[in-house]
Enzyme design. Sequence first.
Site, PDB file in Angstrom:
ATOM      1  CD  GLU A 172      -2.622  -1.777  -0.240  1.00 25.46           C
ATOM      2  OE1 GLU A 172      -3.163  -0.485  -0.810  1.00 25.46           O
ATOM      3  OE2 GLU A 172      -2.978  -2.702  -0.217  1.00 25.46           O
ATOM      4  CG  HIS A 189      -5.975  -6.355  -8.396  1.00 25.74           C
ATOM      5  ND1 HIS A 189      -7.480  -5.659  -8.744  1.00 25.74           N
ATOM      6  CD2 HIS A 189      -5.559  -6.460  -6.911  1.00 25.74           C
ATOM      7  CE1 HIS A 189      -7.212  -4.843  -7.909  1.00 25.74           C
ATOM      8  NE2 HIS A 189      -6.353  -4.566  -6.675  1.00 25.74           N
TER       9      HIS A 189
END
Length: 726
Positions: free
Chosen positions: A363, A448
């Site tokens: 992140e 992803h």
Amino acid sequence: MSRKNALAAAVAAALTLGTVTVAATQSTAAASGSSARPGAGFRAMTADARGEAIRTADREAAAVARSLGLGADERLVAKDVLFDTDGARHVRYDRTYRGLPVIGGDLVVHYGKDGRSTGSDQAHQGAIRMAGTAPKLTAADASAAAVKHAKHVKNARTDSSDSSALVVYAVGKVPVLAYRSTVTGEGETGPASREAVIVDAASGAPLDQYELHQGITGTGNGVTVGQVSIETTQSGSGYTLTDAAHGSTVVYDSYNSPQSNPKQNARTFSKTTNTWGTGTTSSRESAAVDASYGLAKTWDFYQSTFNRSGIRNDGRGAPAYVHVDSSLLNAFYDDDCFCMFFGDGSSQNSNTPVTALDVAGHEMSHGVTAATANLNYSGESGGLNEATSDIFGTMVEFYANNSSDPGDYYIGEKLNMPNGYMRRMDNPSVDGNSLSCYSSGAGSVDVHYSSGIANHFFYLAAEGTGAKTIGGRSHNGTTCNNDTFTGIGRDKAAAVWYRALTTYMTSTTNYAGARTATLQAAADLYGANSQERYLVSKAWAAVSVGTALPDPGTGSPSPSPSGSTSPSPSPSPSSSGSPNPGNALTNGAFEQGTAGWTQSDNDITNSTLQPAHGGSWYAWMMGYGTSAVESLSQSNIAVPASGSPKLTFWLKVSTQESGSTAYDTLKVKVNGATLATYSNANASAGYVQKTVDLSAYKGQSVKLEFAGTEDAYLATVFLIDDVSIG
């Protein structure tokens, strides 16, 4: 150097900025000598020094814009500045047009240690040219269109009257006036997922969509790091989870505030003792310990490895919120608020908080990407964005060297997932969704999963091929071309990726562009003729992106693929992507991107703004509406020695011109001789097959070139696809 107008080069040659002379080249900076540089080759900067460097870049911005041939309505805004250890400078700019932000307008200008420009990398080459900035649609119309076209969330809605803003969308070759709208709905990140939808400001047609929460889909167990030391701050007689050693990063308890407003019920973690958590989810502090530790280790990794001080390289820590929403199987970074959010998981992973070490690294790395290349979160650039976070999240895990979570190339292996991990970098496709090998459809796959191509590349570049055990887990470096080779080591591979990301990639970089950027970065760090650069090219070829460079013959040469002493090149695909052994050209259908071709500009593309004849890729030449020339060529083509050899290709011509006068032309040249000419007068509603006789070149090795020329008025677009010689 490709030109977007005839004046740009002359202006560039004459312009001087104090002691800095700027040249409007459009290629990456020249490679340095062969001596290796530490880390990614950048020197440390204090916050004050970085601030002054950015202010200097802002003062230079107007002159830089002129030197690059940008128009009077365009402005450059300095975003970041990096200095190499030898004093070379790399300045990253964002761009506006008549005050509107330009999506895909970012660029990086490179300067040598003598202060002279060595080149630039531009997401959109040349000036922005538009008829005007008055939209046909209202903002309300745009919001309605965005809700209609949203594909990442269900039951989409707009939450405010200002959810749509005018922008210039310059991701394709021809800039478009557009609205960027934010919609909210049920999506991958929960019931309040957000999606950006970009629609044409004239028609409302969708141009792009992407998720705004760039997060990892899954959960973590919250007690993966075991007993660790964390940085806290004493306040009076108590303590808070404020990490003054890492930019005053604060970890908050969101207290299950809704995802749409994670700060709603947030409060600081504070207590009278300096012992936190129990290692179980029964204590709300346990997840906060994992998050604090993971963010600190990520900060330390970037600082010690790349001399980067925090996400934005400004010494500031981003606040983090744990216990967001209820049953949230996600963690995400939000650049709008410069903060990170971590959910508590759900029944799908036994309610394990999403605060594992590689999640924190993932992140925080999204923030680094946003502060540097700012890779668009859709298409191939979106896959590269996700892969960057997987790559550096993995590197953080190795850097931390935590016995409770040893380094490996599994993503989310501590998240208590049903199959034991979320993704694997050594063999991405084993999860049933991720891509291990590049194909023309990669840009249409969820980011992803398309990230698997770059993840696979990175693993192979770092570790090479073959089976091995890393971090107690089995890994197997398989390839898409049956090649075998050694890796350069993960530290060198990470340095190459970081330098490519921060110095050469832009918001629109695709997989072919990432290959170019990493090869340039490897040349910068280890030399143009180094084994490191050669092995980087081998790793890209192993995931079907381009071909390997010639072995420079230094160091230990890589073994040849098993069963062959000299592997044959893969045949060029036909328009459907299947092999076409009858084609003497390499990659005649462009489905392998730029492989085999030399282009003066970014002509080979899979942009949805124009149609391909077959597959997804094609060549888009010209279409500027101003004086310009372009060239697309391939050399060393073996023309068949028997029969009646011919060049065939499909051509679509669209134009703003009228009449039969040839104002804008596309010439077909073989060994420099013009064999056919097409122009605006050949405009067609669709693709038309063209044939050129090559009998005069039987048995010869030739160079084929498509040469475009456009005059100063009105635009003509030439689209080329499915080129074949046989």
